[in-house]
Each structure stands twice: as C-alpha cells, then as structure tokens.
Design a protein around this motif. Structure first.
Motif, mmCIF file in Angstrom:
data_model
loop_
_atom_site.group_PDB
_atom_site.id
_atom_site.type_symbol
_atom_site.label_atom_id
_atom_site.label_comp_id
_atom_site.label_asym_id
_atom_site.label_seq_id
_atom_site.Cartn_x
_atom_site.Cartn_y
_atom_site.Cartn_z
ATOM 1 N N VAL A 1 0.828 -1.212 0.000
ATOM 2 C CA VAL A 1 0.000 0.000 0.000
ATOM 3 C C VAL A 1 0.861 1.261 0.000
ATOM 4 O O VAL A 1 0.398 2.330 0.406
ATOM 5 N N GLY A 2 2.117 1.159 -0.444
ATOM 6 C CA GLY A 2 3.033 2.298 -0.333
ATOM 7 C C GLY A 2 2.505 3.561 -0.968
ATOM 8 O O GLY A 2 2.527 4.643 -0.354
ATOM 9 N N GLN A 3 2.021 3.484 -2.195
ATOM 10 C CA GLN A 3 1.528 4.679 -2.863
ATOM 11 C C GLN A 3 0.196 5.114 -2.287
ATOM 12 O O GLN A 3 -0.056 6.306 -2.092
ATOM 13 N N THR A 4 -0.686 4.176 -1.995
ATOM 14 C CA THR A 4 -1.990 4.502 -1.418
ATOM 15 C C THR A 4 -1.852 5.191 -0.071
ATOM 16 O O THR A 4 -2.602 6.133 0.237
ATOM 17 N N PHE A 5 -0.883 4.766 0.730
ATOM 18 C CA PHE A 5 -0.702 5.300 2.074
ATOM 19 C C PHE A 5 0.304 6.453 2.133
ATOM 20 O O PHE A 5 0.614 6.947 3.207
ATOM 21 N N GLY A 6 0.833 6.889 0.994
ATOM 22 C CA GLY A 6 1.681 8.075 0.958
ATOM 23 C C GLY A 6 3.115 7.877 1.360
ATOM 24 O O GLY A 6 3.811 8.857 1.667
ATOM 25 N N ALA A 7 3.624 6.629 1.333
ATOM 26 C CA ALA A 7 4.978 6.366 1.816
ATOM 27 C C ALA A 7 5.927 5.911 0.716
ATOM 28 O O ALA A 7 7.071 5.548 1.004
ATOM 29 N N ALA A 8 5.488 5.930 -0.562
ATOM 30 C CA ALA A 8 6.295 5.373 -1.640
ATOM 31 C C ALA A 8 7.184 6.390 -2.320
ATOM 32 O O ALA A 8 8.229 6.036 -2.871
ATOM 33 N N ARG A 9 6.786 7.683 -2.305
ATOM 34 C CA ARG A 9 7.488 8.712 -3.070
ATOM 35 C C ARG A 9 7.712 9.954 -2.205
ATOM 36 O O ARG A 9 7.229 10.029 -1.078
ATOM 37 N N ASP A 10 8.422 10.939 -2.770
ATOM 38 C CA ASP A 10 8.646 12.177 -2.029
ATOM 39 C C ASP A 10 7.510 13.163 -2.292
ATOM 40 O O ASP A 10 6.505 12.834 -2.941
ATOM 41 N N SER A 11 7.665 14.385 -1.810
ATOM 42 C CA SER A 11 6.588 15.376 -1.904
ATOM 43 C C SER A 11 6.326 15.820 -3.331
ATOM 44 O O SER A 11 5.261 16.377 -3.618
ATOM 45 N N GLN A 12 7.263 15.563 -4.249
ATOM 46 C CA GLN A 12 7.083 15.920 -5.647
ATOM 47 C C GLN A 12 6.596 14.736 -6.482
ATOM 48 O O GLN A 12 6.497 14.844 -7.712
ATOM 49 N N GLY A 13 6.305 13.633 -5.837
ATOM 50 C CA GLY A 13 5.844 12.456 -6.544
ATOM 51 C C GLY A 13 6.943 11.628 -7.171
ATOM 52 O O GLY A 13 6.665 10.749 -7.994
ATOM 53 N N ASN A 14 8.196 11.866 -6.776
ATOM 54 C CA ASN A 14 9.328 11.157 -7.363
ATOM 55 C C ASN A 14 9.688 9.917 -6.552
ATOM 56 O O ASN A 14 9.658 9.938 -5.317
ATOM 57 N N ALA A 15 10.055 8.852 -7.266
ATOM 58 C CA ALA A 15 10.702 7.719 -6.610
ATOM 59 C C ALA A 15 12.165 8.083 -6.390
ATOM 60 O O ALA A 15 12.793 8.683 -7.250
ATOM 61 N N ASN A 16 12.703 7.739 -5.235
ATOM 62 C CA ASN A 16 14.052 8.163 -4.865
ATOM 63 C C ASN A 16 15.044 7.006 -4.908
ATOM 64 O O ASN A 16 14.670 5.838 -4.958
ATOM 65 N N GLY A 17 16.314 7.369 -4.865
ATOM 66 C CA GLY A 17 17.364 6.385 -4.637
ATOM 67 C C GLY A 17 17.520 6.211 -3.144
ATOM 68 O O GLY A 17 18.255 6.955 -2.498
ATOM 69 N N SER A 18 16.826 5.232 -2.561
ATOM 70 C CA SER A 18 16.694 5.122 -1.103
ATOM 71 C C SER A 18 17.552 3.995 -0.555
ATOM 72 O O SER A 18 17.662 2.926 -1.169
ATOM 73 N N MET A 19 18.137 4.224 0.628
ATOM 74 C CA MET A 19 19.048 3.254 1.215
ATOM 75 C C MET A 19 18.724 2.946 2.684
ATOM 76 O O MET A 19 18.254 1.877 3.020
ATOM 77 N N GLY A 20 19.007 3.897 3.595
ATOM 78 C CA GLY A 20 18.874 3.650 5.027
ATOM 79 C C GLY A 20 17.480 3.935 5.543
ATOM 80 O O GLY A 20 16.753 4.763 4.984
ATOM 81 N N MET A 21 17.094 3.275 6.671
ATOM 82 C CA MET A 21 15.727 3.391 7.171
ATOM 83 C C MET A 21 15.680 3.301 8.692
ATOM 84 O O MET A 21 16.518 2.667 9.325
#
Length: 585
Positions: free
Chosen positions: A322-342
């Motif tokens: 549900v990443g996109q549905t719940f708002g946790a998949a992209r940044d504030s501009q709607g971009n997918a990021n190069g993500s590493m640490g969490m």
C-alpha cells in the motif's frame, strides 16, 4: 543511489577535488555543518583495538554495481555476557584469469571485552569459514534473530549469489563454560538456493506463531554478462545508473518452527521484480498501525518504496502492498528516490512510529509523519520540509541511519552517514568522501548540529552501514561505522553527561519474537514511546534494547509494554540509569 542524469544533460564535468588526495569537506547543506557545542561522541577506534576494513575490489577497475553497496554491521551478544559483540561483513574482490571471478573476503567477529576493548574471536566463534571449510562469498549485510527460539541470537549474512545462516550453539554441549560458537546451517534451513544478490534482511514474526520469519531484499540483475559501459559523456569510465537494470524480486520466508524456512513470496503477495520495481537496499519491520502485527517498509533504488501491511494468520503470511496509497512510496514531488537507510521513531510525541529514509544526492531525505485516519487506518505525510530537514540534505548520498537520543533529553535525534557511489562524482564541489550529519530534535523539528559529532566529523568518509547500540551499557548509544576501503570506526556516545536514562530489554514468552511490541514510559508531563523493530539502518542490525532519555527526571512514572498479541504489561517504580528486562507473561 540515483545517478545524476540531469548533470549529464548539463554537461557537467568531474570536480577537480575528486582527484586530490584529500577532498575538501562539504557540509550537506552547503554551509558550515551546524552549530558548535560539546562533542556528543568520542572516537575510540584506536583504543578499541578493533582493526578491520571492508573491501569492494575496485582496484580491478571494472566499475561494477557490486562495488557500490559496501558493507554493514551486526551488534550481537553472541555469548550472553551482557556486552554487545561486533560482526563485520568483509566484502570481496575480483580474481581469475580474466579478472572477473567474484571472490569473497573473510568476515570478522570481535568480542567485546569491556572497557572499550575488542578482540578478534572469528576463529573461536566458528565464523572463519562456511560449512565444509568453504571460503566466504562476497558479503554485504547481516541480520540477527533467535530464529530457533532457544534463547541465543543467531546470525544471517547476505551478499552476492547467496546468504549464510549461522545457528548459535555451545562449543561443548556437555560443558556450558566452554562458550558458544556459530554453526553454518544454511542448507538445513533451506536458504541455500534461489538467491541472486541479497542486500538487507530483517527478521520478525509475521504470522504470529512466535517464530521470526525473514524478509530478504534483492537488488539488480547485474552480472559481468550484463555489464554495460557508462561514462556520462566524459572520458572517464563510471559505474552505470541502476535505471539500466531490472530489479530482482524480493523474498519472504516463513519460519516453520522446525529449523527451516519456506519461500512463500508468491502466496504472501510480494511485488515482483522489474525495471520499475524492486531494486531493494533497505528494510525495516515495525508495527505501524497498532494492530500488533509487524509491517514491512522497503527502500528501493530509483523505484517506489514498498509498504506491506500485515494481514497474516498463524501459519500463513499475507501482505498487502500500500506504499503509494498510504503516501509512503514517493517524495513530496511524486518522485521515486534512490533510497538506502531506514528507521522508525516517534519524533513528534504522537505515540505513533514515523518513517525515515535516507536518499541520494539532490533528493530530500524522507520523513513520513504517521497520521491516524478517521474510521481507522493510517496515512503518511511527507514532513521533511516542515520538520526542517529538507534544506540540510541535498548534497550527500545517505546510508546508515537511526533515530537516537544523543543528549538524553527524551527527544530522538537523527544521524546519517554519507559517501558517494561514484569513483569520480559529477558536479562542482561534489566529493566521493562525505561528512556525516546529525540532526537535533527540538520538540518535533530538527536543526543541524553535525559539528558536535566530534573528531569523526573532522574528515569526510566513504561510509555505508552503521550498527547503533550501547556497547558499554552506560545508557548512551554508540556507533560502529563500516566504510568502503577504509577502517571501521567506533564512536562512543558521551552526550548528556548529567542526564538520566532508563533501558528496557523485552523478553518474549518462551523466547518468542517481540518485533511489533510498543513500550511507553511516563516522564514528567510527557509519554515517551519506543518500538521493537527488525532491520533498519542499512545492511545492519543494531541493539534491540530500548532506551529512554529522562533529562533531569529521577522518578519516571509507569512503563507500559504492549506485546504483539495485544496484552499489556505495566510496571511502576523502575530504577533509573540501568537496564531492566521485562518478560512476557
């Protein structure tokens, strides 16, 4: 880890600083790195007697994707003496007549001897080789859990082409005084096949049967048979961008409770691999909606992050993405990021776990506020700008990270270590080695206090994984930082010298896994909340004890544990400045 296509289009050339012996440190916000103040960490690397370097084989000049990831750290009290020991993946190199044989280098275990000293116990612990005396593979990360519920922590190591699972067993079953060692049980556990390139891993009891299951990230379909040449319109060869490759499918394994794991990725509902999906680098498991079931958050490289809400039942793992549905998949501009640490933490005092992700340069690190939705459920708000983080996170490539209360004031701060993936980074003033960043939490907003990291902040580094944990049991979080082709560093936390703390170790009933539990502590007029988590940081596994900074409070109020099965355990009158074990009834 997204490469700068925009920089290529603009015709940028390599920075001259990238060719000098010692690059000029650049602060992540392009200005002086934060405010001055007393050092919050003491670099004890030399005094610790721990000497080890992760190697990536770059001297072969292949410019491979394999060289970019680096290694992690696992903190594990493997012998039960109350002190966290340090396991370090070793990486690898390239060999053979054509120089394209991928060869592993030895991993190491350093025993914590107390007083900030460590001793190489690799051979004693049985980690000098794999089963049958086979050499190590090219390794990246590590994860820790008591997968067989015998009361002793076990170790999983990830890397190129395979993983290795080590069970913690007595050296002599007839004489417990002779200590512990690790036994390679990868084949018996069913983890010896079907893996192409494993990066981060996390354990948690997903189906509620008490046994920790396993989520395993996989990265790209790179190999020497699929190794394009890239130079970004320059004359110097470079590592290619991840967008050129298909993402490998991640895996989830159900723990059968009989010493083995079963791959249930398809029936569990995992998203498949592909050009625009997967490419996993980081994973975190924590209960996000308060239903007691641990949920899974996955950091992908240039593709949307994945958020799996847990709908499992005993014996059956079912996950809903549900990443996109719940708002946790992209940044504030709607971009997918190069993500590493969490990581996840209650940075703003709501009692709910917010999500935190480190990203590539020219991308905002992601702070996602956890919002309860009317009628139930949750939604995540991208909060980096409002929380004061966005302007400080634009010129570095972020890796290992965590929420940690560096000054024991009860508010969890954020630390990020950095280092570029490219040998010759593009853009003026961009360097390969980079400075770490420390954000101080001031009641839910953050300011840069990176200078207060101490001597380690004096020079830039090629950092990757970080193990966060209290190595000396003084209530302050210490850091074990893995670098690429640079010795591991150990930083001792020394912040808040006049402040108090309280630590909690959760013990599940019959050694059941406790990821998904929540612990609340009343401190003055506030309630501090901490969460039992699996995975986190980057390629690493940290201290699973939970720390509460108390400031000047000497009589904290009630501590409440909400176990994954929903039962509550309340304790009053806990003494300060010490750890307490809370057992599930």
């Amino acid at each position: 880890m997204r490469h700068l296509c925009t920089a290529v289009l603009l015709g940028l050339v390599f920075a001259a600083a990238a060719c000098t012996p010692k690059p000029q440190p650049t602060a992540p916000d392009g200005h002086l790195p934060g405010v001055d103040g007393p050092a919050l960490f003491d670099d004890i690397t030399t005094a610790s007697r721990l000497s080890f370097t992760y190697r990536n084989g770059e001297e072969a000049e292949h410019q491979t994707m394999l060289e970019t990831l680096g290694g992690g750290v696992a903190l594990i009290d493997y012998d039960g003496d109350g002190l966290l020991d340090i396991f370090l993946p070793g990486g690898g190199r390239f060999a053979g007549s054509n120089g394209k044989e991928i060869v592993g280098l030895p991993c190491k275990l350093f025993k914590n001897k107390g007083n900030g000293r460590f001793e190489d116990f690799t051979t004693v612990s049985g980690l000098d080789a794999l089963a049958g005396g086979q050499p190590w593979f090219y390794s990246h990360g590590a994860a820790v859990a008591d997968y067989d519920r015998d009361g002793w922590p076990d170790l999983l190591v990830t890397g190129w082409g395979r993983v290795a699972l080590f069970r913690n067993v007595p050296i002599d079953p007839a004489d417990a005084t002779k200590g512990r060692r690790f036994q390679d049980v990868t084949t018996e556990a069913g983890l010896d096949h079907g893996i192409t390139w494993a990066t981060s891993a996390a354990f948690a009891d997903l189906d509620g049967d008490g046994y920790p299951d396993l989520y395993l990230c996989q990265y790209l379909n790179w190999s020497f048979a699929n190794h394009p040449k890239c130079d970004y319109n320059t004359t110097i060869p470079q590592v290619c961008p991840p967008k050129l490759f298909e993402g490998l499918p991640h895996k989830v394994y159900r723990n059968t409770g009989t010493g083995s794991f079963v791959d249930v990725s398809a029936e569990a509902g995992l998203v498949g691999g592909g050009r625009e999906s997967s490419k996993g680098l980081g994973v975190l498991i924590v209960d996000l909606d308060g239903d007691g079931k641990p949920d899974i958050y996955v950091a992908n490289d240039t593709t949307p992050k994945l958020l799996y809400m847990n709908h499992s039942t005993p014996g059956t793992i079912r996950l809903r993405e549900v990443g996109q549905t719940f708002g946790a998949a992209r940044d504030s501009q709607g971009n997918a990021n190069g993500s590493m640490g969490m990581d996840a933490g209650d940075y703003n005092g709501t009692g709910r776990p917010a999500l935190w992700v480190t990203n590539y340069e020219h991308e905002q690190h992601g702070l996602y506020r956890n919002e309860a939705r009317p009628g139930g459920g949750i939604f995540f708000h991208f909060e980096s700008e409002r929380a004061g983080i966005a302007q400080m996170s634009q010129k570095s490539v972020g890796w290992g990270t965590a929420f940690l209360d560096v000054d024991l004031d009860g508010w969890e701060d954020l630390l990020v270590v950095n280092g570029h993936v490219m040998r010759n980074p593009l853009g003026n003033g961009v360097t390969r080695k980079q400075l770490p960043v420390l954000y101080q939490n001031i009641r839910g907003t953050f300011r840069n206090i990176s200078r207060q990291i101490g001597r380690y902040h004096d020079d830039p580094h090629m950092a990757r994984g970080v193990g966060f944990g209290d190595l000396d049991n003084d209530g302050r979080t210490d850091l074990v930082i893995s670098h690429v082709n640079e010795p591991v560093a150990i930083l001792r936390g020394v912040g808040g010298p006049d402040r108090h703390w309280l630590g909690v170790r959760l013990a599940g009933k019959n050694h059941a896994d406790i990821v998904g539990a929540k612990v609340e502590l009343r401190v003055g007029d506030r309630t501090l909340t901490r969460f039992a988590k699996g995975g986190g940081s980057y390629l690493s596994s940290g201290d699973r004890r939970l720390l509460f900074g108390l400031g000047d409070v000497v009589n904290p109020g009630r501590l409440t544990v909400t176990w994954p099965n929903g039962t509550k355990h309340e304790v009053d009158g806990l003494a300060i400045d010490r750890y307490h074990t809370i057992g599930q009834k």
